[in-house]
Design an enzyme around this catalytic site. Structure first.
Site, PDB file in Angstrom:
ATOM      1  N   SER A 177      53.575 -38.754 -55.382  1.00 35.55           N
ATOM      2  CA  SER A 177      52.425 -38.859 -56.268  1.00 35.55           C
ATOM      3  C   SER A 177      51.185 -39.288 -55.485  1.00 35.55           C
ATOM      4  O   SER A 177      50.792 -38.632 -54.527  1.00 35.55           O
ATOM      5  CB  SER A 177      52.753 -39.815 -57.417  1.00 35.55           C
ATOM      6  OG  SER A 177      51.780 -39.750 -58.424  1.00 35.55           O
ATOM      7  N   ASP A 202      55.613 -34.099 -55.228  1.00 32.59           N
ATOM      8  CA  ASP A 202      54.733 -33.883 -56.373  1.00 32.59           C
ATOM      9  C   ASP A 202      53.396 -34.603 -56.185  1.00 32.59           C
ATOM     10  O   ASP A 202      53.064 -35.531 -56.939  1.00 32.59           O
ATOM     11  CB  ASP A 202      55.403 -34.329 -57.673  1.00 32.59           C
ATOM     12  CG  ASP A 202      54.956 -33.479 -58.863  1.00 32.59           C
ATOM     13  OD1 ASP A 202      54.638 -32.295 -58.674  1.00 32.59           O
ATOM     14  OD2 ASP A 202      54.942 -34.005 -59.997  1.00 32.59           O
ATOM     15  N   HIS A 267      57.920 -35.417 -62.926  1.00 30.03           N
ATOM     16  CA  HIS A 267      57.248 -36.038 -61.779  1.00 30.03           C
ATOM     17  C   HIS A 267      58.258 -36.822 -60.934  1.00 30.03           C
ATOM     18  O   HIS A 267      58.253 -36.744 -59.705  1.00 30.03           O
ATOM     19  CB  HIS A 267      56.152 -36.960 -62.303  1.00 30.03           C
ATOM     20  CG  HIS A 267      55.113 -37.354 -61.310  1.00 30.03           C
ATOM     21  ND1 HIS A 267      54.497 -36.469 -60.444  1.00 30.03           N
ATOM     22  CD2 HIS A 267      54.550 -38.577 -61.061  1.00 30.03           C
ATOM     23  CE1 HIS A 267      53.606 -37.113 -59.705  1.00 30.03           C
ATOM     24  NE2 HIS A 267      53.630 -38.394 -60.053  1.00 30.03           N
TER      25      HIS A 267
END
Length: 331
Positions: A177, A202, A267
């Site tokens: 992230s 991600d 995610h």
């Protein structure tokens, strides 16, 4: 009613996304505490005054090895004594794990990947903790801290190279992230060598621009950059980030996540898939002409010899079939 409102908000967010690499979204739905989203237009974000940070984020570094797989040893920048008395060995490959927003070094992204690595071999595993709440309590503030956190990680890796004998040729940085972009800024700012590999799990999408690779993780930040993209158009980027970009289940939603309106399940799957790939090497891929083909699962049915999570040196866009539950890889 709340679910309908959230669904409508997410639909609006998706419809505002770029349709190609030469356009930009009108704005983003930015995550806020409690699993909700707040719409921020591009003009509003770009024209807003940047808040003055009270100080740099306090970034901490925790070392795990085969000798201390669950009890970390904290290392400090420019503290050669602590480094030399630790289990760090410059001859071993080094793996650096960087968490995202609202996480810390004890979060699942760190424990899952750390355990997977130490189960298969001997590594210096360093978990980076940049959860300093005195810098920011919100996503936008944390996003703004990313370049400085990357600078601090870069300084620490230069220190490990100079004083601990760490080889950049044996270095892999794994970021999830916002942590994926921290990894990118780390690669941009090291001075004693070029990072060998960055794995972007991600990479965060809200408030980032695809067209400006200088302000996000990009394929030039390491000799090899791989992205595993699982919640594209919501929490993660849809466009390919890495030199090799992998799209599990097309990269937007993941099997077994149910009605994943916030995208949090998809995610998180990125680091769960990577931890599994480290141990099993079981994620087969199909080469695609471009990322649109990967998203639509229109890449044919001939598997390549490239597997997600272990494909050093490869390039291109790949569709990856996924099982609903662990083991997620189909190979």
């Amino acid at each position: 009613m709340k679910s309908l409102i959230l669904f409508a908000a997410i639909f609006a967010a998706v419809s505002a996304l770029p349709r190609g690499n030469d356009t930009e979204p009108k704005g983003w739905y930015v995550p806020v505490k409690g699993g909700k989203f707040q719409w921020v237009s591009r003009d509003e974000y770009e024209n807003a005054p940047v808040p003055e940070m009270r100080k740099s984020a306090e970034v901490k570094f925790y070392l795990y090895t085969k000798s201390n797989p669950t009890s970390p040893k904290q290392l400090y920048l420019n503290d050669k004594g602590t480094l030399s008395s630790s289990n760090f060995r410059g001859s071993l490959p080094t793996r650096v794990i960087i968490h995202g927003w609202e996480n810390d070094f004890k979060s699942a992204v760190n424990t899952d990947i750390r355990s997977a690595l130490l189960n298969i071999g001997s590594f210096n595993v360093i978990c980076v903790d940049w959860s300093d709440k005195s810098v920011s309590l919100n996503y936008a503030g944390s996003k703004n801290a990313v370049p400085d956190v990357g600078r601090q990680v870069a300084n620490f890796l230069d220190f490990l190279s100079a004083q601990g004998g760490m080889s950049f040729n044996k270095l892999t940085i794994i970021g999830h992230s916002l942590g994926a972009h921290v990894a990118g800024f780390t690669g941009k700012q090291v001075t004693r060598g070029k990072v060998n590999t960055i794995i972007g799990l991600d990479p965060a999408y809200p408030l980032f621009s695809y067209s400006d690779s200088s302000k996000r993780l990009s394929s030039s930040d390491a000799t090899y950059v791989e992205s595993i993209q699982t919640s594209g158009s919501l929490l993660g980027f849809l466009e390919p980030i890495g030199k090799a970009a992998f799209y599990p289940n097309g990269g937007k939603s993941q099997p077994g996540c149910g009605i994943d309106l916030t995208g949090s399940c998809a995610h998180s799957r990125s680091y769960q898939y990577y931890a599994e790939a480290v141990q099993r090497n079981n994620f087969k891929s199909i080469g695609c002409s471009d990322y649109n083909a990967a998203v639509k699962n229109k890449c044919g049915n001939s598997f390549s010899n490239i597997r997600m999570g272990t494909g050093y040196g490869n390039s291109g866009v790949f569709y990856v079939p996924i099982n609903k539950k662990s083991p997620y890889g189909t190979g």
